[in-house]
Design a protein around this motif. Structure first.
Motif, PDB file in Angstrom:
ATOM      1  N   THR A  69      71.073  36.369  53.912  1.00  0.00           N
ATOM      2  CA  THR A  69      71.224  37.093  52.650  1.00  0.00           C
ATOM      3  C   THR A  69      72.232  38.217  52.775  1.00  0.00           C
ATOM      4  OG1 THR A  69      68.858  37.243  52.926  1.00  0.00           O
ATOM      5  CG2 THR A  69      69.709  37.679  50.758  1.00  0.00           C
ATOM      6  N   ASP A  98      70.293  42.648  58.443  1.00  0.00           N
ATOM      7  CA  ASP A  98      68.944  42.821  57.913  1.00  0.00           C
ATOM      8  C   ASP A  98      68.001  43.116  59.067  1.00  0.00           C
ATOM      9  OD1 ASP A  98      68.612  40.386  59.187  1.00  0.00           O
ATOM     10  OD2 ASP A  98      68.718  39.212  57.349  1.00  0.00           O
ATOM     11  N   SER A  99      66.745  43.249  58.774  1.00  0.00           N
ATOM     12  CA  SER A  99      65.722  43.414  59.806  1.00  0.00           C
ATOM     13  C   SER A  99      64.410  42.921  59.222  1.00  0.00           C
ATOM     14  CB  SER A  99      65.609  44.877  60.247  1.00  0.00           C
ATOM     15  OG  SER A  99      65.174  45.693  59.177  1.00  0.00           O
ATOM     16  N   GLY A 111      62.248  40.531  54.959  1.00  0.00           N
ATOM     17  CA  GLY A 111      63.390  41.415  55.075  1.00  0.00           C
ATOM     18  C   GLY A 111      63.628  42.206  53.802  1.00  0.00           C
ATOM     19  N   PRO A 112      64.608  43.097  53.815  1.00  0.00           N
ATOM     20  CA  PRO A 112      64.850  43.977  52.668  1.00  0.00           C
ATOM     21  C   PRO A 112      65.314  43.249  51.423  1.00  0.00           C
ATOM     22  CG  PRO A 112      66.631  44.154  54.268  1.00  0.00           C
ATOM     23  CD  PRO A 112      65.550  43.356  54.927  1.00  0.00           C
ATOM     24  N   TRP A 113      65.806  42.022  51.602  1.00  0.00           N
ATOM     25  CA  TRP A 113      66.313  41.290  50.437  1.00  0.00           C
ATOM     26  C   TRP A 113      65.213  40.946  49.428  1.00  0.00           C
ATOM     27  CZ3 TRP A 113      65.925  39.247  55.356  1.00  0.00           C
ATOM     28  CH2 TRP A 113      65.004  38.221  55.535  1.00  0.00           C
ATOM     29  N   SER A 131      67.076  41.186  63.913  1.00  0.00           N
ATOM     30  CA  SER A 131      68.081  41.231  62.866  1.00  0.00           C
ATOM     31  C   SER A 131      68.841  39.915  62.908  1.00  0.00           C
ATOM     32  CB  SER A 131      69.052  42.400  63.089  1.00  0.00           C
ATOM     33  OG  SER A 131      70.000  42.446  62.050  1.00  0.00           O
ATOM     34  N   ASP A 191      76.059  46.883  49.820  1.00  0.00           N
ATOM     35  CA  ASP A 191      74.649  47.088  50.181  1.00  0.00           C
ATOM     36  C   ASP A 191      73.797  47.346  48.951  1.00  0.00           C
ATOM     37  OD1 ASP A 191      75.648  46.973  52.755  1.00  0.00           O
ATOM     38  OD2 ASP A 191      75.677  49.144  53.007  1.00  0.00           O
ATOM     39  N   SER A 195      71.579  44.551  50.650  1.00  0.00           N
ATOM     40  CA  SER A 195      71.687  44.430  52.096  1.00  0.00           C
ATOM     41  C   SER A 195      71.508  45.790  52.764  1.00  0.00           C
ATOM     42  CB  SER A 195      73.054  43.869  52.457  1.00  0.00           C
ATOM     43  OG  SER A 195      73.235  42.602  51.857  1.00  0.00           O
ATOM     44  N   LEU A 196      71.422  45.785  54.093  1.00  0.00           N
ATOM     45  CA  LEU A 196      71.369  47.028  54.849  1.00  0.00           C
ATOM     46  C   LEU A 196      72.776  47.441  55.252  1.00  0.00           C
ATOM     47  CD1 LEU A 196      68.329  46.399  57.239  1.00  0.00           C
ATOM     48  CD2 LEU A 196      68.351  47.488  54.982  1.00  0.00           C
ATOM     49  N   PHE A 217      63.242  49.542  56.922  1.00  0.00           N
ATOM     50  CA  PHE A 217      64.094  48.463  57.429  1.00  0.00           C
ATOM     51  C   PHE A 217      65.317  49.023  58.161  1.00  0.00           C
ATOM     52  CE2 PHE A 217      61.820  46.335  53.939  1.00  0.00           C
ATOM     53  CZ  PHE A 217      61.401  45.167  54.573  1.00  0.00           C
TER      54      PHE A 217
END
Length: 422
Positions: free
Chosen positions: A3, A143-144, A270-272, A300, A335, A340-341, A366
């Motif tokens: 993502t 990501d994480s 993940g953050p998405w 990640s 981002d 995204s990160l 994250f």
């Protein structure tokens, strides 16, 4: 894992190209056209189109063509065929797990200058584009993994929200207490197709226990003993308690929909997924992954912008664009616009990103996790290892094999893949 992600500005080559300077046009006098197979759709593509348009305004000697290519999931097959035919793009969005295979092509350009002269990329981002000490691509996504909890379901079960230092036994116990079969509710969820989405969630457990995906000798997996068994025992315990929803379809859409409808108590993700969870109206809480040892660790899955050699002019133009694109000022636009990160500490420090973290519950968890993030090895045998591990996880999830038996079968297949000359 795929993502999103993005960009930067610095000097390139002996002469260098600053962000505000126009790159030279082609030898024929017109602009150099960079063909980019972007791999994006919907919102992410709209953000990328806006960034490309801004780049062209400040770099009239370069034109960015976003018209070709396929979505990221099909990119490896498309690029492989394109390289075989001799007609390939200048830039392609390549998953980090596919980079080792793609970078074996002599057409893949080295990107050391771009990354070394770029911003302070997170270590995981640099590691994901480095093969045998050489930087073969530019980070495109970062990501994480963390755990998102449904606050209402925790309260209903009489459970306190997890603390940052929780352990995997705590996770298993919470999942059991959150489960209510009569209400069709599960404590947690796990993808059950056996693909990379199934697999990558296991690696933080392996690393936490001191294991590696590939052993130092390069001939064996590095989790064949107690390390791998203990990780799979977590999967077994969740399945035995019937506290895990097993998503039978690729993409994990069903388990995320179930979480967003209030039918799952907590989900590693993940953050998405945060925008969808917010849109669903879930009152949620984000915590780091549990550990066995108390040492924070996450995974990640950085994806890459990989450049292919269509001549010196086009390679230089592609490097110029990616340097600009991954600069913090552009990165933060990607981002915040595409979910995204930040690729670097510089982008993280910008006011736009700080505002985003203030407005989005749990987003900072994250980013903080990136300090302990590791990445999968950039190795051509990784897809075969992943496939073998995916089979093992699914067999344990479905109660078809014990952790030890599943791991033994996995090791036979994965070790054989590592011995194949490449």
């Amino acid at each position: 894992m795929g993502t999103s992600l993005t960009r930067r500005v610095f000097l390139l080559g002996s002469a260098g190209l600053a962000a505000g300077c126009a790159a030279p046009g082609s030898a024929s006098g017109g602009p150099v056209t960079v063909e980019m197979w972007h791999g994006q759709e919907d919102t992410a593509l709209d953000v990328l189109k806006g960034l490309a348009a801004d780049f062209e305004r400040t770099h009239p000697g370069i034109r960015i063509d976003l018209g070709g290519g396929v979505l990221a999931d099909a990119m490896l097959q498309k690029i492989t065929a394109a390289l075989a035919s001799g007609s390939y793009p200048d830039i392609a969005y390549v998953f980090g797990s596919d980079l080792a295979s793609v970078a074996r092509s002599p057409q893949a350009a080295e990107m050391t200058e771009v990354v070394d002269n770029g911003p302070d990329f997170w270590p995981a981002a640099r590691e994901a584009v480095t093969i045998n000490g050489r930087i073969r691509a530019v980070p495109a996504l970062l990501d994480s993994l963390a755990v998102v909890c449904n606050k209402a379901l925790f309260a209903q079960a009489g459970l306190p929200l997890p603390a940052d230092d929780w352990r995997w036994p705590d996770f298993v116990a919470a999942a059991a207490k959150l489960t209510d079969a009569s209400a069709g509710r599960f404590g947690t969820a796990w993808p059950g197709v056996g693909d990379e989405d199934t697999v990558w969630r296991l690696w933080p457990m392996v690393w936490d226990l001191g294991g590696e995906i590939i052993a130092k000798d390069g001939k064996h997996i590095g989790f064949a003993g107690d390390t791998g068994v203990r990780a799979l025992e977590v999967v077994r315990d969740l399945a035995a308690a019937k506290s895990v929803y097993i998503d039978p379809k690729s993409g994990s859409d069903q388990m995320y929909q179930a979480f967003q409808s209030g039918a799952i108590g907590m989900v590693p993700t993940g953050p998405w997924k945060l925008p969808d969870i917010v849109d669903a109206g879930i009152d949620y809480h984000v915590v780091p992954l549990p550990t066995f040892t108390g040492r924070p660790v996450t995974i990640s899955g950085p994806d890459t912008w990989t450049v292919f050699d269509n001549g010196t002019e086009r390679v230089q133009a592609a490097r110029t664009f990616l340097s600009w694109l991954t600069a913090p000022e552009q990165d933060v636009r990607w981002d915040t616009g595409a979910g995204s990160l930040p690729l670097s500490h510089g982008a993280q420090a910008l006011p736009e990103w700080q505002k985003a973290t203030e407005e989005t519950e749990g987003l900072s968890v994250f980013v903080t996790a990136l300090d302990s993030a590791r990445v999968k090895p950039v190795h051509p045998a990784y897809p075969q290892i992943s496939q073998a591990v995916g089979v093992a996880i699914v067999s344990v999830l479905l109660g078809q094999a014990s952790p030890a038996d599943a791991l033994r079968d996995c090791a036979k297949v994965a070790d054989a893949a590592l011995l194949i000359p490449r």
